[in-house]
Enzyme design. Sequence first.
Site, PDB file in Angstrom:
ATOM      1  N   HIS A 204      -1.950   2.051   3.817  1.00 39.26           N
ATOM      2  CA  HIS A 204      -0.505   1.948   3.612  1.00 39.26           C
ATOM      3  C   HIS A 204      -0.160   1.097   2.388  1.00 39.26           C
ATOM      4  O   HIS A 204       1.005   1.050   1.970  1.00 39.26           O
ATOM      5  CB  HIS A 204       0.147   1.335   4.858  1.00 39.26           C
ATOM      6  CG  HIS A 204       1.535   1.836   5.111  1.00 39.26           C
ATOM      7  ND1 HIS A 204       2.281   2.526   4.172  1.00 39.26           N
ATOM      8  CD2 HIS A 204       2.336   1.756   6.214  1.00 39.26           C
ATOM      9  CE1 HIS A 204       3.458   2.833   4.676  1.00 39.26           C
ATOM     10  NE2 HIS A 204       3.526   2.380   5.921  1.00 39.26           N
TER      11      HIS A 204
ATOM     12  N   ASP B 257       2.564   5.808   1.105  1.00 38.24           N
ATOM     13  CA  ASP B 257       3.730   5.626   1.954  1.00 38.24           C
ATOM     14  C   ASP B 257       3.711   6.633   3.103  1.00 38.24           C
ATOM     15  O   ASP B 257       2.994   7.647   3.050  1.00 38.24           O
ATOM     16  CB  ASP B 257       5.013   5.798   1.143  1.00 38.24           C
ATOM     17  CG  ASP B 257       5.196   4.701   0.102  1.00 38.24           C
ATOM     18  OD1 ASP B 257       4.719   3.570   0.361  1.00 38.24           O
ATOM     19  OD2 ASP B 257       5.790   4.975  -0.952  1.00 38.24           O
TER      20      ASP B 257
END
Length: 522
Positions: free
Chosen positions: A493, A497
């Site tokens: 992450h 995204d």
Amino acid sequence: MSTEVRVPTLGESVTEATVATWFKKPGDAVQADEMLCELETDKVTVEVPAPAAGTMGEIVAAEGETVGVNALLATISEGESAGSSEPKSDDSAKKPDAAPAKPGGGDSSSGNVDVMVPTLGESVTEATVSTWFKKVGDDVSQDEMLCELETDKVSVEVPSPAAGTLTEILAAEGDTVQANGKLAVLSGSADGSVEPSKRPISDGSAEDAPKSGDDSGTSRKGEDAPAAKKAMAEAGLSPDQVKGTGKDGRIMKDDVARAIAAGTSASSATTSASAAPAPAPRAPSSADDAAREERVKMTRLRQTIARRLKESQNTAAMLTTYNEVDMTEVMALRNQYKEEFAKKHGVKLGFMSFFTKACCHALKEVPEVNAEIDGTDVVYKNFVHMGIAAGTPTGLVVPVIRDADAMSFAEIEKAIAEKGARARDGKLSMAEMQGGTFTISNGGVYGSLMSSPILNPPQSGILGMHKIQDRPMAIGGEVKIRPMMYLALSYDHRIVDGKGAVTFLVRVKDALEDPRRLLMDL
């Protein structure tokens, strides 16, 4: 007599290096195997040992110069007075840590040939002797397999460098040997006609030998080694937490390894698998339990798997997103063409080629899933080296299919079959397991219905496949039974995204539910 000092093998795809530091100057006395200089590549730091004892002669490549593989670095004037106060005895070949008089490997006058540990690969400094195929007194032919070594990455078979008789085994099964260690001694020649072969040359990586000097007291002026930057980023370290030992205080790759081992991780020393002390053996709850327990030492491969998986969890901001795919169209297409496909291409048409193609297609649209973090940079890959996780009797390995995005279905299936067979037989080289940009793991072959795969660092994405199971689905307002598979994408992450991750997984789903989209590049 003068001996040349040349640039050693630098590793896969590495053709040149920069001379970082000279530990000796002209006129200095040197011993055989003593470190002369340090080279720096874009991947590793390489120390160059002296091939013979003598006096340091001319230095051809000065600090800061770029040199190619096998380029001349310096010369050594061989001489007993300058090289060593003690002449080497004839029985030096029988000592595991003794250096031969010349890099040929063995005493040609006596007919003895040393069997040395071959090059083990980047960052691998030791191995365990797992199996000897020959015993003392056996006659062997040149290139016949003598023993098998186990490293934390692969199994390595050691061939005989020459024909002869195995007269001495210096490293028994279970012993740990160094990358430049001696395994055994051959005597004479079985047929009297085969000349001894030269021993394999070590890649000279920084981990193969201790440092010969420490100029860490100097201020850091030079640029840190690229490999060190990458290692610091993966370990969560800042340059201030690592003491550099390279020229002008620059940080080298092994400096980062020492910092990790010392427990200086930026997050916490206790979260680093490298720094955590080995726990004390657990005591059984009772004498009766102890009699029924069996304690087995973890293999090097299993220890490495455990360490890397934990490091992945500690480093990446890992998150998993899920979806499901209707396998009806893929199964129908496979059943329709599998016999014709096998007849023409000589390999079975499986599901993995469809998934590989679908992932390559999706990675083009969402390139961050095919990228990696290097320090404060994001490195985007304009190619797909697909890692295919494979279970073996000794543990999980991930062979890499290079440029999978440019392959046909048949080429992918052939590559997967070949890599899988080599993995099961323990024949994969480290080069075949390095450089992957994305990974597919198929837990469905073992019956897994749902799981969250762990990233294979430094990659930023891994797709988990699962078992195909008939389930009732609402299709066009009606309930129909369809072969369904859950898909899981674990991603980093930090650079991927949620939108990108979900988009990637939806594109894979779309391509599998309508395989014609792959042909139309949609």
